[in-house]
Scaffold this motif. Sequence first.
Motif, PDB file in Angstrom:
ATOM      1  N   UNK A  77       0.800  -1.205   0.000  1.00  0.00           N
ATOM      2  CA  UNK A  77       0.000   0.000   0.000  1.00  0.00           C
ATOM      3  C   UNK A  77       0.851   1.283   0.000  1.00  0.00           C
ATOM      4  N   UNK A  78       1.782   1.429   0.951  1.00  0.00           N
ATOM      5  CA  UNK A  78       2.529   2.682   1.051  1.00  0.00           C
ATOM      6  C   UNK A  78       3.999   2.370   1.288  1.00  0.00           C
ATOM      7  N   UNK A  79       4.886   2.836   0.361  1.00  0.00           N
ATOM      8  CA  UNK A  79       6.326   2.633   0.519  1.00  0.00           C
ATOM      9  C   UNK A  79       6.876   3.681   1.497  1.00  0.00           C
ATOM     10  N   UNK A  80       8.008   3.392   2.111  1.00  0.00           N
ATOM     11  CA  UNK A  80       8.562   4.324   3.100  1.00  0.00           C
ATOM     12  C   UNK A  80       8.884   5.685   2.492  1.00  0.00           C
ATOM     13  N   UNK A  81       8.599   6.699   3.264  1.00  0.00           N
ATOM     14  CA  UNK A  81       8.963   8.048   2.826  1.00  0.00           C
ATOM     15  C   UNK A  81      10.488   8.182   2.839  1.00  0.00           C
ATOM     16  N   UNK A  82      11.087   8.716   1.754  1.00  0.00           N
ATOM     17  CA  UNK A  82      12.554   8.785   1.702  1.00  0.00           C
ATOM     18  C   UNK A  82      13.104   9.793   2.711  1.00  0.00           C
ATOM     19  N   UNK A  83      14.381   9.580   3.021  1.00  0.00           N
ATOM     20  CA  UNK A  83      15.084  10.523   3.888  1.00  0.00           C
ATOM     21  C   UNK A  83      15.814  11.573   3.051  1.00  0.00           C
ATOM     22  N   UNK A  84      16.888  12.114   3.647  1.00  0.00           N
ATOM     23  CA  UNK A  84      17.659  13.154   2.964  1.00  0.00           C
ATOM     24  C   UNK A  84      19.078  12.662   2.677  1.00  0.00           C
ATOM     25  N   UNK A  85      19.660  13.185   1.588  1.00  0.00           N
ATOM     26  CA  UNK A  85      21.085  12.926   1.318  1.00  0.00           C
ATOM     27  C   UNK A  85      21.893  13.582   2.442  1.00  0.00           C
ATOM     28  N   UNK A  86      22.877  12.888   2.977  1.00  0.00           N
ATOM     29  CA  UNK A  86      23.657  13.456   4.086  1.00  0.00           C
ATOM     30  C   UNK A  86      24.288  14.795   3.695  1.00  0.00           C
ATOM     31  N   UNK A  87      24.248  15.722   4.614  1.00  0.00           N
ATOM     32  CA  UNK A  87      24.814  17.039   4.357  1.00  0.00           C
ATOM     33  C   UNK A  87      26.339  16.921   4.212  1.00  0.00           C
ATOM     34  N   UNK A  88      26.922  17.513   3.157  1.00  0.00           N
ATOM     35  CA  UNK A  88      28.374  17.404   2.970  1.00  0.00           C
ATOM     36  C   UNK A  88      29.132  18.168   4.047  1.00  0.00           C
ATOM     37  N   UNK A  89      30.261  17.615   4.395  1.00  0.00           N
ATOM     38  CA  UNK A  89      31.124  18.239   5.385  1.00  0.00           C
ATOM     39  C   UNK A  89      32.286  18.956   4.678  1.00  0.00           C
ATOM     40  N   UNK A  90      32.981  19.804   5.415  1.00  0.00           N
ATOM     41  CA  UNK A  90      34.172  20.443   4.854  1.00  0.00           C
ATOM     42  C   UNK A  90      35.273  19.408   4.660  1.00  0.00           C
TER      43      UNK A  90
END
Length: 858
Positions: free
Chosen positions: A293-306
């Motif tokens: 019925x409902x696939x998992x809501x995606x997360x976010x790409x990890x924030x890049x570090x310096x």
Amino acid sequence: MTIGQDYNPPATTPASDKYDYVGWKKSVEQQPTGGEMLTGDPWKITSYPGGYDYYLNYYYKLKEEPDTPDPEVQCTVETGRELTDESPDPEVSAVIKADSRGNEAFDVLQGIPTSESLYGNVQAKEYLYKSKFVEHKGVCTYNITVSQHYDQKWTEMDGPPDANGKPTSQQHTDSKDVSKQYKVERPYSYWTVEGLEVYDIKEADLINYAFAGSGIKIMPTDYSPPIYSHMAMGQYTPAPAVDVTNPPKAAGKDVPDEDFQSDAEKAIDKVKVQNDSLIFNGTVVMNSMVSQESAPTPGQIPEPQQISRDVLYSTGNVIPISKTNKKDQPSSGTIYYDLMPVNVGGGADKSFPIYGINSVTVHTPVVNYSSITDDQAHNQKTVPNRQRAALILERPFTVRIPTSGQHVNYPGYGNRDYAKYFRTKQVRFPFDVYNESRTQFIPKDTWIDIPVNQLDTTFYLPVWVDEGDYQVYFRSIAENAPNDYEEQWEPDANLDLAHHIATDEVSVEVIGRLYDFEITDIADYNWETVFRTNLGSSQPRGLSYWIGQNGIDGDPRGNREPFSLSIHPGSNPLPGYKNVAIKTGYHFKFDFKTKGNMFGALDGIRITPTFYYVPKSGGAGFPVDLYYRTNSQPFVKIGSEEDQVHRYVILNDRLRNVPEEELEDTASYKYDHDGTGGFATKAQYEENYIDKYTKQKTPVGGYSLLLLPEQLRTLIGPKSNLPVSVDPQRANAAIQKWYGEYSLPADPYVVQAGTHLAEYGRTHGGLDEKSPIFLKDGYIIVNFNIETIQEGNLNAPHLQYIHAPMMAQFNRSQWQMEGFESQVSDPFGHLFKLNQGDVVFYHADQSSRDDFSAQVPQ
């Protein structure tokens, strides 16, 4: 694989159209068996370095047969939510500083020299990204038929009458199938990646005047781009439409009107859904697991570090010596990111300017704190100039041009050695010089290169250089000086970076010499064959009595005893004459030399005799006064107003043996510089000079003072191997030889200095030549104080043979340097202490008058 070659393996198309390309795996050790599968084209290899193998596996899957649409299922599709995210700003910064990082030798804002190195360091995010995730949703509608079979059974009073005639009950049976249509709805939702851009660092450029080529390119080092994969797997799969047949039911005569919706609902499963797969640096951003019925809501790409400080870091960037000094040179830069191969929706490589980079000041330092040796130990000036370094003719001198000293007090500058930054260092003399070995002549006003790492350099001063005051100039030239650097100078150090030269100047004084005093003849018959080959001959033996056994600078002259001063009992080498001194009345001839500007018409020599008495038994002499008799006065004190005896010297005397070449050279100079004297040709002038002029008597003074004028001077300077730029006559005139002679009166009266003869006579009943006050049983020592006089200035004698203040600081004089011995002995072992300037011993009790009646002892 070939080292250095680029490889770009693309994803291959499957040989069969029944397969779809899925992804790839790599390994540098063996065939890849595990690990994460990556999508898209494999990463390319730039300039394969060697040292490892490269294994690459491609993966495919069998295509699924297309499903036949189920007419009983109708699904709607629409776009739902959108999740967008990005990290577009690299947050980049950079610095340009002096090596080495963390221990910077220079502050580039204030100054850094050429030949030193810079580092560039860029900080930025490790990657950039932009993503767009889209939700897909809808409803699948099913038309489901539910069938129900009823087994009917009922009783009715329709049977045969009973006995009473009443109807009897009768069982009835039947069946009925009921089918009903129902609508079943199944919602669904899943997510797909509709936009994906990931950028890794390609390189960075830094621009500044100080860099070679005005810029550097920094490639990433030990940089790991993000590892991510995306697979387009987003889909939904409706459950199949299934008609429902319920188990038979019992019913009566009437079949119930039932609602079978719940049965229809139970018959249809939920829609299966699946997201795209997106894994980023190990983080599951979008989960592709199959869900209902409902696939998992995606997360976010990890924030890049310096990035770490070593990724975009370039060290050892040497500032070229072609870079002239410049202040506050601005900096700029650019960082470049490349779009990575795995992307959705495309994109383009990006570049970003780098703002706020520090400026750089190029300032190559040189210093100049030069000096010249002050030859005080050979400075014979009467009044030395202590503000100037003494340079002595025909002597070496040393210049010192250090590369160290005080500069600006910036980091890395200060008081230190700056040789590294010198192109050259130079010295310029306003007079001619030779190198130390005298193999190279260097004309005046020539800039002379000195090796940078050579602290001291010795030169030799030619004799023809005019005496006087000069300024010697020095300059240190920075390695980055432009071609037109001549005017870009500054004293001591180039503190102003507009200048590329540090200069210095040293005040010097060129000074001549007074030296080589010798006695060449004694008129006393006892001494004739010491100097002459035979009695009555003018032919010299070539022997003379020098001050000592040393030359002008203290080196061995080559003469041996007894041919040194003072001439005393024991100086005569002839057999039977070892105890003789000189009889009064006889003169002795002498000569000596000068160097420098002593060739003028008013230049001359002043000799001041003084007298000492010493007993025959030896000891130290004491000052005495000498008297002599005239026709009008019985006692005339030498040096008094009554002392009016005039002495004369003939230069070209028969027994003086002045070399004819000296006379010729002197005549030539005088003709060209002092006038022709009325003669038509130089040859006539020279003939007259040699045959007449030099044979005339030249007045020189009296017993108490000798003034040798230019008439008693010859010129003996160098005439051969002269540089073409040197005037031969000036060189020949640079060394002078002076000739003179001196004697005591034939019958001197010797008394202790300061004795008042008149008072003695008054208190002792008179005074005659036999009075006991007169000293006779000993020797009269004649002492000469010799000074040079320039331009007739008797009040300011130029050079001193004995009493030079600067030489006195070293407890020496020119007289001592030439080997003066402070004591001598006679053949009987009597020791006599001498003073500087003591030239001869006269017998106090023997006179030249005696030779007219006495026989010379054999």
